[in-house]
Enzyme design. Structure first.
Site, PDB file in Angstrom:
ATOM      1  N   LYS A 132       9.205 -24.332  53.034  1.00  0.00           N
ATOM      2  CA  LYS A 132      10.140 -25.368  53.615  1.00  0.00           C
ATOM      3  C   LYS A 132       9.322 -25.983  54.314  1.00  0.00           C
ATOM      4  O   LYS A 132       8.264 -25.373  55.189  1.00  0.00           O
ATOM      5  CB  LYS A 132      11.200 -24.287  54.542  1.00  0.00           C
ATOM      6  N   ARG A 175      20.443 -31.583  62.573  1.00  0.00           N
ATOM      7  CA  ARG A 175      20.257 -31.164  63.862  1.00  0.00           C
ATOM      8  C   ARG A 175      21.268 -31.668  64.819  1.00  0.00           C
ATOM      9  O   ARG A 175      21.864 -30.976  65.771  1.00  0.00           O
ATOM     10  CB  ARG A 175      18.916 -31.337  64.550  1.00  0.00           C
ATOM     11  N   ARG A 215       8.853 -27.889  64.902  1.00  0.00           N
ATOM     12  CA  ARG A 215       8.482 -26.442  64.264  1.00  0.00           C
ATOM     13  C   ARG A 215       7.228 -26.449  63.344  1.00  0.00           C
ATOM     14  O   ARG A 215       7.410 -25.666  62.227  1.00  0.00           O
ATOM     15  CB  ARG A 215       9.679 -26.241  63.338  1.00  0.00           C
ATOM     16  N   GLU A 264       3.268 -19.734  49.251  1.00  0.00           N
ATOM     17  CA  GLU A 264       4.213 -19.382  50.456  1.00  0.00           C
ATOM     18  C   GLU A 264       5.336 -18.715  49.371  1.00  0.00           C
ATOM     19  O   GLU A 264       5.918 -17.560  49.515  1.00  0.00           O
ATOM     20  CB  GLU A 264       4.855 -20.363  51.135  1.00  0.00           C
ATOM     21  N   LYS A 273      12.325 -26.896  50.104  1.00  0.00           N
ATOM     22  CA  LYS A 273      13.125 -27.767  50.655  1.00  0.00           C
ATOM     23  C   LYS A 273      12.259 -28.779  51.637  1.00  0.00           C
ATOM     24  O   LYS A 273      11.351 -28.140  52.215  1.00  0.00           O
ATOM     25  CB  LYS A 273      13.793 -26.921  51.730  1.00  0.00           C
ATOM     26  N   SER A 303      20.055 -33.183  54.955  1.00  0.00           N
ATOM     27  CA  SER A 303      20.762 -34.071  55.484  1.00  0.00           C
ATOM     28  C   SER A 303      20.276 -35.578  55.379  1.00  0.00           C
ATOM     29  O   SER A 303      20.777 -36.449  55.418  1.00  0.00           O
ATOM     30  CB  SER A 303      21.026 -33.512  56.926  1.00  0.00           C
ATOM     31  N   TYR A 315      25.216 -31.108  49.994  1.00  0.00           N
ATOM     32  CA  TYR A 315      26.448 -31.886  50.626  1.00  0.00           C
ATOM     33  C   TYR A 315      27.398 -32.457  49.885  1.00  0.00           C
ATOM     34  O   TYR A 315      28.550 -32.503  50.103  1.00  0.00           O
ATOM     35  CB  TYR A 315      26.129 -32.561  52.044  1.00  0.00           C
TER      36      TYR A 315
HETATM   37  C1  PBG Z   1      17.288 -24.034  59.942  1.00  0.00           C
HETATM   38  C2  PBG Z   1      17.942 -25.001  59.127  1.00  0.00           C
HETATM   39  C3  PBG Z   1      17.479 -26.541  59.016  1.00  0.00           C
HETATM   40  C4  PBG Z   1      18.323 -26.900  57.909  1.00  0.00           C
HETATM   41  C5  PBG Z   1      18.649 -25.981  57.509  1.00  0.00           C
HETATM   42  N1  PBG Z   1      18.276 -24.694  57.992  1.00  0.00           N
HETATM   43  C6  PBG Z   1      16.896 -27.277  60.071  1.00  0.00           C
HETATM   44  C7  PBG Z   1      15.656 -27.107  60.688  1.00  0.00           C
HETATM   45  O1  PBG Z   1      14.649 -26.454  59.930  1.00  0.00           O
HETATM   46  O2  PBG Z   1      15.390 -27.769  61.482  1.00  0.00           O
HETATM   47  C8  PBG Z   1      18.206 -28.265  57.466  1.00  0.00           C
HETATM   48  C9  PBG Z   1      19.319 -28.651  56.716  1.00  0.00           C
HETATM   49  C10 PBG Z   1      19.188 -30.112  56.401  1.00  0.00           C
HETATM   50  O3  PBG Z   1      18.674 -30.925  56.963  1.00  0.00           O
HETATM   51  O4  PBG Z   1      20.334 -30.583  55.626  1.00  0.00           O
HETATM   52  N2  PBG Z   1      17.849 -22.966  60.271  1.00  0.00           N
END
Ligand code: PBG
Length: 327
Positions: A198, A208, A219, A235, A250, A276, A315
């Site tokens: 990720k 967010r 992060r 990983e 991701k 997203s 989505y």
């Molecule tokens: C964190 C999490 C995130 C997403 C899914 N789980 C956001 C992040 O790491 O800040 C993002 C999913 C998306 O953007 O559609 N629990």
């Protein structure tokens, strides 16, 4: 030698029937997972501005969305809870009456065994600082203290009815810690879907907004550096070693190289999360009439499957499942 080719790849493209016969990648609604948001304290579902068509749900509208997805043949549903209050250790995440656990129970009740119910096992929605873990005195994210919270979350989510726990926090050792906690509690039946590679991506922006994120800063001390391809594999292999049942990459389309590497290397199912921001870019361009929305969506999902993901979180899952059934 004749001046004309004897080998003619175009022959196999000459009719829809031939193209269909030789297609290397197929899509099925069963491969898709729908991410959904349940927000505490809403009386009406609320649209998310940067994610056209996506809602923050009430319990009722979540039930309807789940039933609709199941009806369309979607393979799984992944829940994010949006709580009304936050605190330092994210206590809402382990409260059986916390919004995410309430939502998992509701989903399980609604869809039964017709779809896989996937949780989000991460603290960011519940903490007042918005980080995916708990903080040490110096303000850094404390890896091992976070693992203790993740183990507690795992049991709460298993109890609430999740079949697969989506470990999205990118703490070292999270898969092993959660697996051990589940096994010690006799929950060998509950699986882990590890967000194995990720990346710290700009593509999470709209999400967010969707989860009312409390985060300031970033992060980058736990999510991966977008520059790193080999580390994505490293990983992932660690997560497989720790017992991950499914591994996920991701974001999806910006990391198809990583996805390809992972799919080559592991023998567990591979998923990718079309996030997203990836979705928002397509929706924005389509809204302007710059691209054909439906074709772009199907081609996007196909590209993720082609790169090696057997499972795609998107989505668009319910809508795309409908189109796939039409064909
Ligand atoms: C964190 C999490 C995130 C997403 C899914 N789980 C956001 C992040 O790491 O800040 C993002 C999913 C998306 O953007 O559609 N629990």
């Amino acid at each position: 030698m004749s001046q004309f080719p004897t080998v003619r790849p175009r022959r196999l493209r000459s009719s829809p029937a031939l193209r269909r016969l030789v297609a290397e990648t197929r899509m099925d609604p069963a491969d898709l997972v729908l991410p959904v948001f349940l927000r505490e304290g809403l009386s009406e579902p609320r649209p998310i501005g940067s994610m056209p068509g996506v809602l923050q749900h009430t319990p009722d509208s979540l039930r309807r969305a789940a039933a609709e997805a199941a009806e369309a043949g979607v393979g799984g549903i992944m829940l994010f809870g949006v709580p009304a209050t936050h605190d330092a250790t994210g206590t809402g995440a382990t409260d059986p009456d916390g919004i995410a656990n309430v939502g998992l129970r509701l989903l399980r009740e609604e869809v039964g065994e017709s779809m896989v119910v996937v949780s989000d096992l991460c603290l960011d929605e519940f903490t007042d600082h918005g980080h995916c873990g708990v903080l040490a005195a110096d303000g850094r994210v404390d890896n091992d203290a976070t693992l203790v919270r993740y183990a507690e979350m795992a049991l709460a989510q298993a109890e609430a009815g999740a079949s697969l726990l989506g470990l999205s926090g990118m703490m070292d050792g999270q898969v092993g810690a959660v697996r051990a906690a589940l096994d010690d509690a006799g929950r060998t039946d509950v699986g882990t879907l590890a967000y194995a590679a990720k990346y710290a991506s700009a593509m999470y922006g709209p999400f967010r907004e969707a989860v009312d994120s409390q985060l300031t800063g970033d992060r980058r001390t736990y999510q991966m550096d977008p520059a790193n391809r080999r580390e994505g594999l490293r990983e992932t292999l660690l997560d497989v070693e720790e017992g991950a049942d499914v591994v996920m990459v991701k974001p999806a389309t910006l990391y198809l190289d990583v996805l390809g590497d992972v799919a080559e290397a592991v023998d567990v199912p591979v998923a990718a999360y079309h996030v997203s921001g990836e979705m928002a870019m397509v929706e924005a361009a389509a809204e302007r009439g710059w691209i054909d929305r439906r074709r772009t969506i199907l081609e996007t999902l196909l590209s993720v499957r082609r790169a090696g993901a057997g499972i795609v979180a998107t989505y668009w899952a319910t809508e795309a499942a409908g189109w796939l059934r039409e064909r």
